[in-house]
Scaffold this active site. Structure first.
Site, short mmCIF file in Angstrom:
data_model
loop_
_atom_site.label_atom_id
_atom_site.label_comp_id
_atom_site.label_asym_id
_atom_site.label_seq_id
_atom_site.Cartn_x
_atom_site.Cartn_y
_atom_site.Cartn_z
CG HIS A 1 -2.22 -0.66 1.03
ND1 HIS A 1 -3.42 -0.06 1.31
CD2 HIS A 1 -2.52 -1.90 0.58
CE1 HIS A 1 -4.41 -0.90 1.02
NE2 HIS A 1 -3.88 -2.02 0.58
CD GLU B 1 -6.64 -2.17 -3.57
OE1 GLU B 1 -5.50 -1.65 -3.40
OE2 GLU B 1 -6.87 -3.36 -3.38
#
Length: 320
Positions: free
Chosen positions: A38, A107
């Site tokens: 992330h 994402e």
């Protein structure tokens, strides 16, 4: 026997602690460590997001038995696929062949830091092109590639494991299962849906590893565990189509402002009851997964969880 994994969740823990927890997980008896990749945490309350690949290199050096896996890396925006292949090969060497490259379509939360987030159909096309680059490079080919989204004038990996690096692809429906069946050595899913594995089989995945993941919040006080799970993990109920599009932690906070504590507790087992956590694991076993990684929600609770897992959780999971 199903391999039991531990999740190095970068969104809730700093880099040095993640390396320490990987060593503890190996000593506790876990078979596998998977790491999230992330740029942002899902929610501000999680509070972290170190660079997963630096952590992977350190973990590869600090452990000797634990299988390692990115869970998962997006090779279409933040990273060029040729660079993904290079770092996967390097970690594969550092880990003496214990590393699997987990890939997914990503994402907005993490990928928009380098530019506009593409439409889902464009992302699908980009992801397939990325696989057409990564797969031959990891297989030792010299690659020249010209696609609609990526250019590779010439690339070759000078340092890579002789046996290559296995690739696993995250799936959520028929199109991603088709890609996984064509390009991957394994499949990743975060829901215990046997239909996904059946689609993967039909696309060519029969007999290949199937990686799953589920979240729990273990602790001696169930009420406190429910509070932590709601504070840090209430985003999980939004589903992939929503999670893939929201741009930042503030957006996830807004999207989940009406999610109740009891809603989260229905999907994230909370408290000290080992059988409740075993039941969550068993759903993946029954669905046909071969590797299942547990996420312990709450960064500060990891040492306590790993001690409990060694003494209580892992012995019960081995009995399944």
């Amino acid at each position: 026997m199903v391999a039991v994994g531990y999740t190095l969740m970068t969104e809730q823990t700093g880099p040095k602690e993640l390396v320490d927890y990987a060593v503890r997980a190996e000593n506790a008896g876990f078979d596998l460590a998977v790491i999230s990749d992330h740029y942002y945490p899902w929610l501000d309350s999680q509070g972290h997001s170190p660079y997963a690949w630096s952590v992977l290199g350190a973990v590869a050096h600090a452990t000797s038995r634990l299988e390692l896996m990115s869970f998962v890396t997006c090779p279409i925006r933040r990273y060029h696929p040729a660079v993904v292949a290079q770092k996967a090969a390097t970690v594969g060497l550092l880990a003496d062949g214990r590393f699997t490259l987990g890939l997914g379509a990503g994402e907005n939360l993490n990928e928009h830091v380098v530019g506009e987030w593409p439409h889902v159909q464009q992302r699908h096309d980009m992801f397939e092109e990325a696989l057409q680059i990564i797969r031959p490079l990891l297989d030792g080919e010299t690659l020249t590639y010209s696609g609609n989204h990526f250019e590779v004038p010439e690339a070759y990996l000078w340092d890579r494991p002789e046996q290559g690096v296995p690739i696993a692809i995250a799936v959520s429906g028929p199109s991603s299962c088709d890609l996984a069946g064509e390009y991957a050595d394994g499949v990743v899913a975060v829901e215990p849906k046997p239909e996904l594995l059946q689609l993967f089989d039909a696309a060519g995945g029969t007999g290949k590893p199937r990686y799953g993941q589920f979240a729990i919040c273990y602790g001696p006080d169930e009420a406190e565990c429910r509070r932590i799970a709601h504070d840090q993990f209430r985003w999980t109920g939004l589903g992939w189509k929503v999670n893939a599009e929201l741009p930042g932690p503030d957006s996830f906070a807004s999207a989940t402002q009406f999610v109740r504590e009891e809603d989260v507790a229905q999907t994230v087992p909370c408290g000290p009851d080992v059988e409740r956590h075993v039941a969550a694991f068993k759903k993946y076993v029954d669905a046909g997964f071969t590797h299942v990684a547990v996420v312990q929600v709450g960064g500060e609770s990891q040492p306590m969880f790993l001690d409990w897992a060694r003494e209580q959780l892992l012995p019960r999971l081995r009995e399944l």
